[in-house]
Motif scaffolding. Sequence first.
Motif, mmCIF file in Angstrom:
data_model
loop_
_atom_site.group_PDB
_atom_site.id
_atom_site.type_symbol
_atom_site.label_atom_id
_atom_site.label_comp_id
_atom_site.label_asym_id
_atom_site.label_seq_id
_atom_site.Cartn_x
_atom_site.Cartn_y
_atom_site.Cartn_z
ATOM 1 N N ALA A 172 1.029 -1.222 -0.115
ATOM 2 C CA ALA A 172 -0.248 0.157 -0.019
ATOM 3 C C ALA A 172 0.945 1.263 -0.141
ATOM 4 O O ALA A 172 1.316 1.695 0.874
ATOM 5 N N THR A 173 1.050 1.472 -1.429
ATOM 6 C CA THR A 173 2.429 2.598 -1.440
ATOM 7 C C THR A 173 1.139 3.924 -0.582
ATOM 8 O O THR A 173 -0.044 4.614 -0.106
ATOM 9 N N ALA A 177 -10.826 2.978 -8.121
ATOM 10 C CA ALA A 177 -11.971 2.082 -8.605
ATOM 11 C C ALA A 177 -12.931 1.815 -7.398
ATOM 12 O O ALA A 177 -13.381 1.310 -6.694
ATOM 13 N N VAL A 178 -12.503 0.162 -7.161
ATOM 14 C CA VAL A 178 -12.098 -0.939 -6.258
ATOM 15 C C VAL A 178 -11.762 -0.613 -5.300
ATOM 16 O O VAL A 178 -13.319 -1.091 -4.937
ATOM 17 N N LEU A 179 -11.481 0.048 -4.645
ATOM 18 C CA LEU A 179 -11.391 0.194 -3.210
ATOM 19 C C LEU A 179 -12.423 1.188 -2.840
ATOM 20 O O LEU A 179 -12.864 1.059 -1.778
ATOM 21 N N LEU A 180 -13.335 1.684 -4.246
ATOM 22 C CA LEU A 180 -13.777 2.455 -3.245
ATOM 23 C C LEU A 180 -14.833 2.587 -3.359
ATOM 24 O O LEU A 180 -16.369 2.690 -3.151
ATOM 25 N N ILE A 219 -10.635 0.874 8.001
ATOM 26 C CA ILE A 219 -9.531 -0.023 7.137
ATOM 27 C C ILE A 219 -8.739 -0.694 7.679
ATOM 28 O O ILE A 219 -8.349 -0.176 9.161
ATOM 29 N N ARG A 220 -8.349 -2.147 8.001
ATOM 30 C CA ARG A 220 -7.412 -2.748 9.020
ATOM 31 C C ARG A 220 -5.575 -2.571 8.197
ATOM 32 O O ARG A 220 -5.847 -2.467 6.918
ATOM 33 N N LEU A 221 -4.840 -1.940 8.947
ATOM 34 C CA LEU A 221 -3.762 -1.453 8.508
ATOM 35 C C LEU A 221 -2.525 -3.373 9.060
ATOM 36 O O LEU A 221 -3.037 -2.932 10.599
ATOM 37 N N MET A 275 -2.800 4.851 -0.850
ATOM 38 C CA MET A 275 -3.763 5.449 0.689
ATOM 39 C C MET A 275 -4.436 6.629 0.873
ATOM 40 O O MET A 275 -4.779 6.584 1.429
ATOM 41 N N ALA A 276 -3.345 7.506 0.239
ATOM 42 C CA ALA A 276 -3.882 8.725 -0.433
ATOM 43 C C ALA A 276 -4.985 8.652 -0.539
ATOM 44 O O ALA A 276 -5.676 9.663 -0.542
ATOM 45 N N LYS A 277 -5.037 8.161 -1.781
ATOM 46 C CA LYS A 277 -6.431 7.613 -2.643
ATOM 47 C C LYS A 277 -7.500 7.297 -2.100
ATOM 48 O O LYS A 277 -8.885 8.247 -2.031
ATOM 49 N N ARG A 278 -7.959 6.192 -1.784
ATOM 50 C CA ARG A 278 -8.881 5.393 -0.666
ATOM 51 C C ARG A 278 -9.436 7.012 0.152
ATOM 52 O O ARG A 278 -10.563 7.107 0.669
ATOM 53 N N ALA A 279 -7.896 7.331 1.042
ATOM 54 C CA ALA A 279 -8.594 8.000 1.996
ATOM 55 C C ALA A 279 -9.299 9.274 1.757
ATOM 56 O O ALA A 279 -10.604 10.310 2.426
#
Length: 400
Positions: free
Chosen positions: A87-88, A106-109, A143-145, A92-96
């Motif tokens: 997870a770069t 898109a998949v994460l959203l 989200i689990r990290l 991480m910034a895109k999903r957050a």
Amino acid sequence: MSKRVLLIIGGGIAAYKSLELIRRLKERGLAVRVVMTEAAQRFVTTLAAGALVGEPVFTDLFDQAHEFDVGHIRLARECDLIIVAPATADLMAKRANGLANDLASAVLLATDKPVLMAPAMNPHMWSNAATRRNFATLQADGIRLIGPNAGEMAERGESGVGRMAEPEEIRDTAIAFLSDGPLKGKRALVTAGPTIEAIDPVRFLSNRSSGKQGYAIAAALAELGADVTLVSGPTNLAAPAGVTRVNVESARDMLEASEAALPLDVAVMVAAVADWRPTQEAQTKIKKDAAGIPAIALQENPDILATLSKPGKKRPKLVVGFAAETDHVEEHARAKIAKKGCDWIVANDVSGDVMGGAENAVILISKDKSEAWPRMAKEAVARKLAAEIAKSLGAKAPRK
């Protein structure tokens, strides 16, 4: 039917580890699909990943062969868990921030499935304030990290926190997350380790707690399927697989992190919290001088166990405290139940080698009964306590 994992490979040097992760997941019987970002393809090939999973790798949000029926939505939904490794900082910034300008984001959203991210980046990128904000947002979103770990970086001479968790760690966390154990769907909080209270920039008040018992309990609850948050004071221990660790220092920090974890099904308060802190923290090092030994005035710290035990809508269904005593162990523990308002107390005699040792002998005390357990490894104490918690919460007891 096999559990299904969608692995999103981000564009970092740690992407090579994701090939090993695919193998580790499949050897445990998990079905794996792969999405690779454009940057990831600079580090590993789609041919290599595809050969390992036994099907084509997905790379393009506008792939006509797959997107005619909204393929990114199917990828987001036709799985039991999404793993992002590495997870770069960019992913991480895109999903957050809700961005979705490529297939991975898109998949994460679009997903309604649980997401496990394994961050990997340069230590300076990891410690950057923007990354820390995104990290906090991802945690708040559920989200689990896992990780990042400390060690040497790809850049010559660089070291610090930023290495992606090892494939075995990620696999074990995924398996724990997908577990159908008796505590599946239950939310648990465990506090562990000591707290430290600053006197000045170089000195502090603390205690001898190693955190071993709390970490073992967090691991045992995760093994039974619970969603576990481990709020930990400073220790030298690695976070157990499948557990979200929140690092704190002071008692006030620990209380804040514990309340942020609410609502919960069970809270197990194992940490050896400092009872007092200096009334004033010196901003510079206190120097020796002719005036002699300085007097340090103390004030009481917040009572975390009593705070979480207070009646109310957010009170956990089961609150378990720990009582580390050196004499009259059961007597003092029963008084603690009455004073704090918790449901159970796990009492132990710490006059020997318990703090920092590998074994423990405890008494499990509730308001109407007590049960003394023989001395055993701390991991065995943890598994036995986790089984009792499962029974108390109405879950089917795990097999011995």
